[in-house]
Write an enzyme that holds these catalytic residues in place. Structure first.
Site, short mmCIF file in Angstrom:
data_model
loop_
_atom_site.label_atom_id
_atom_site.label_comp_id
_atom_site.label_asym_id
_atom_site.label_seq_id
_atom_site.Cartn_x
_atom_site.Cartn_y
_atom_site.Cartn_z
N ASP A 101 0.86 -1.17 0.00
CA ASP A 101 0.00 0.00 0.00
C ASP A 101 0.91 1.23 0.00
O ASP A 101 1.80 1.33 0.84
CB ASP A 101 -0.87 -0.03 1.27
CG ASP A 101 -2.24 0.54 1.04
OD1 ASP A 101 -2.32 1.65 0.48
OD2 ASP A 101 -3.24 -0.10 1.44
N ASP A 118 -2.88 4.85 -2.13
CA ASP A 118 -3.85 5.37 -1.18
C ASP A 118 -4.21 6.84 -1.42
O ASP A 118 -3.32 7.67 -1.59
CB ASP A 118 -3.23 5.23 0.23
CG ASP A 118 -4.19 5.60 1.34
OD1 ASP A 118 -5.16 4.85 1.53
OD2 ASP A 118 -3.97 6.63 2.00
N GLU A 145 -6.44 4.33 -5.59
CA GLU A 145 -7.68 4.63 -4.86
C GLU A 145 -8.05 6.05 -5.25
O GLU A 145 -7.58 7.01 -4.66
CB GLU A 145 -7.47 4.53 -3.35
CG GLU A 145 -8.80 4.66 -2.61
CD GLU A 145 -8.67 5.09 -1.15
OE1 GLU A 145 -9.58 4.79 -0.37
OE2 GLU A 145 -7.68 5.75 -0.79
N HIS A 147 -11.34 -2.70 3.21
CA HIS A 147 -11.17 -2.44 4.65
C HIS A 147 -11.82 -1.13 5.10
O HIS A 147 -11.75 -0.80 6.28
CB HIS A 147 -9.67 -2.41 4.96
CG HIS A 147 -8.99 -1.24 4.31
ND1 HIS A 147 -8.89 -1.11 2.94
CD2 HIS A 147 -8.44 -0.12 4.83
CE1 HIS A 147 -8.30 0.04 2.66
NE2 HIS A 147 -8.02 0.66 3.78
N ASP A 148 -12.38 -0.36 4.17
CA ASP A 148 -13.07 0.88 4.53
C ASP A 148 -14.58 0.75 4.43
O ASP A 148 -15.30 1.73 4.64
CB ASP A 148 -12.65 2.02 3.57
CG ASP A 148 -11.21 2.43 3.74
OD1 ASP A 148 -10.67 2.31 4.86
OD2 ASP A 148 -10.61 2.90 2.75
#
Ligand code: TEU
Length: 558
Positions: free
Chosen positions: A98, A199, A258, A330-331
């Site tokens: 990430d 990210d 993202e 995961h969000d």
């Protein structure tokens, strides 16, 4: 669109803290991931994205990095990372890390030095501005609530943090910062990493000069959400072009961004043949119904909304590039709990959702636990919640006048912790995740939902996911599944999610009954072959009509 090595692959997201603990610390670790590579290989996974495992104080669970060049001791060490890379390579698997470079941690040495001397060299690594009339430099709200500015003690200066105050934003306008970042990325790629998930990347460009960008408040707190500012932030493309040329392009790395808030006309720049990234995620479904007011005010998504969101993206992306699809990460809450009405949730419905994801055009990312049907957690109190975002949203709901019970009920569904609880490996204590005390509670449903009970059952959800990954790679169908054009079929029919995937030589028709009631669907032409079915039978009413059971998902060749 140019063909790329990764187009036909299957990707999987690991949230390391909650995947597999080999030490009894209660926290998952890198060795735990290596131990499960065969499980993932067997599932048909090729590309693995690890959520952050760098050194971190974990204010935002690793998305606050204090040392980019090291593994946090809770996960192991660099030898473990090298071992994971080597073991993955042996199995023809690729590891992505990430890349969190919009911000670092306030415990990173750059920030510590900046605080010692805000006007010095390291002060320029961040966005530091004078306060205005005893207040923050402007009224931007942090994604995690409150002002996006934090006062530097003993001064009238503030530093910017679009996320948590322990996540100071890095100043991308400063060439030195960019160079530090590129050096770090190349260092990792040289170690054998295949690439990165990137990210919150759109946030690296701010509207400048920052202090001129005050907006009318959008809530009673007097602040305005960051999305507003991003509309006025021009020039992210220059940073992203440089980033790519200095790093990814040199290593032919795979990258998935993202990306939120992109302008539609810019999509080719992001994921076209020479785009900044290889791919980016489709968040059209996940952002549906979000409200400026906060989670308590979100509008639930219906099956038809879901279908529309998916089709919109398919149409928008077309042949520009390859989007990446998710049903959760995961969000997000668990996809099966978010998109399927609670009273209709079943194994069949879970298979339905997986089939839709895998058959839309895009690189499918499975989020850990999705393949065994992990559901939202029945949290019973805020004490069980770790996530900073849920804590903020709870406060927002209370401030909006909800009672504590109402506020909890309103936010628990959306809590990021729904997807962050430990992976459910088996029905032993702590779901086989750890011999210690898990850092976040294990969902009480682990005896019903776990991997061990599904591995040898040919009808399990896990086995269904294996069929989906196998279909994607099956020489007979791969061209159509990977590259076929998506053509919605009977999109106006309620609770029917149907589409064709079309190449010059083949047409696959995907029929999904997005509801509990059976429905009969007319086919555009005769069925040549049933390719995949999530229930036992296909009920042909006639040559060109099929009666679908509730949540039946059927792939046929026509
Ligand atoms: O998320 C960025 C982001 O903008 C959204 O995920 C969203 O605003 C947030 O989850 C609030 O609910 C990324 C990571 O995926 C997330 O886990 C991190 O917290 C965030 O960046 C900061 O690094």
């Amino acid at each position: 669109m140019k063909k790329k090595w990764w187009h036909g692959k299957v990707a999987y997201q690991i949230y390391p803290k909650s995947f597999n603990d080999t030490t009894g610390s209660g926290i998952g670790d890198l060795r735990g991931i290596t131990e499960k590579l065969d499980y993932l290989k067997d599932l048909g996974v090729d590309i693995i994205w690890l959520s952050p495992c760098y050194c971190s104080p974990f204010a935002d669970q690793g998305y606050d990095i204090s040392d980019y060049y090291n593994i946090d001791p809770v996960f192991g060490n660099m030898d473990d990372m090298d071992e994971l890379l080597a073991e993955a390579k042996k199995r023809d698997m690729y590891i992505l890390m990430d890349l969190v470079v919009n911000h670092c941690s306030d415990e990173h040495e750059w920030f510590k030095k900046a605080m010692e001397d805000p006007d010095g060299e390291y002060g320029k690594y961040f966005y530091i501005e004078e306060g205005k009339d005893g207040k923050e430099p402007n009224n931007w709200r942090s994604y995690f609530g409150g002002s996006a500015w934090e006062k530097i003690p003993g001064t009238n200066k503030y530093y910017l943090h679009l996320f948590h105050k322990k996540q100071p934003d890095l100043n991308w306008e400063n060439k030195k910062v960019r160079e530090e970042i590129y050096t770090m990325i190349n260092w990792w790629l040289e170690r054998g990493l295949a690439g990165f998930r990137i990210d919150a990347i759109i946030n690296i460009k701010k509207a400048l000069p920052i202090i001129d960008y005050c907006y009318p408040p959008d809530r009673e707190d007097g602040f305005v959400e960051t999305h507003r500012m991003l509309k006025d932030a021009i020039g992210v493309g220059d940073f992203l072009t440089e980033l790519k040329n200095e790093t990814f392009a040199k290593h032919d790395a795979f990258t998935v961004g993202e990306v939120f808030d992109e302008r539609e006309e810019d999509i080719p720049l992001f994921i076209g043949d020479d785009g900044y990234f290889s791919s980016m995620f489709d968040f059209n479904e996940t952002i549906f119904g979000k409200s400026k007011n906060g989670w308590y005010d979100c509008k639930p998504i219906t099956p038809d909304d879901y279908k529309r969101c998916c089709f919109e993206t398919q149409e928008k992306i077309g042949d520009i590039g390859m989007i990446s699809t998710i049903i959760e990460n995961h969000d997000e809450p668990r996809g099966v709990s978010h998109y399927i009405p609670a009273d209709e949730l079943s194994e069949t419905a879970k298979k339905f959702l997986g089939t839709m994801q895998f058959m839309l055009r895009g690189l499918p990312f499975i989020y850990q636990g999705q393949e065994i049907g992990m559901e939202n957690v029945n949290f019973t109190s805020m004490d069980q919640i770790d996530d900073i975002s849920t804590r903020d949203q709870y406060k927002v709901a209370i401030e909006a006048g909800l009672s504590p019970e109402e506020a909890f009920a309103a936010v628990k569904h959306y809590s990021r912790d729904n997807s962050r609880t430990p992976f459910q490996w088996d029905d032993s204590k702590n779901a086989g995740f750890t011999t210690g005390t898990p850092w976040l509670m294990v969902s009480p449903d682990y005896k019903r939902i776990n991997a061990a009970s599904q591995i040898n059952d040919p009808n399990s959800l896990l086995s269904h996911y294996k069929k989906l990954t196998a279909l994607r790679k099956d020489p007979e169908y791969t061209e159509t599944v990977v590259y076929g054009k998506t053509v919605p079929y009977l999109p106006e029919v309620e609770k029917l999610m149907a589409f064709k995937r079309v190449t010059d030589n083949q047409t696959l028709l995907v029929l999904g009954n997005f509801g509990i009631k059976p429905q009969t669907v007319k086919l555009p032409s005769k069925c040549k072959k049933v390719v995949l079915n999530n229930v036992e039978n296909v009920d042909f009413v006639s040559d060109t009509e099929i009666r679908l059971e509730g949540y039946q998902a059927l792939i046929i060749e026509i």
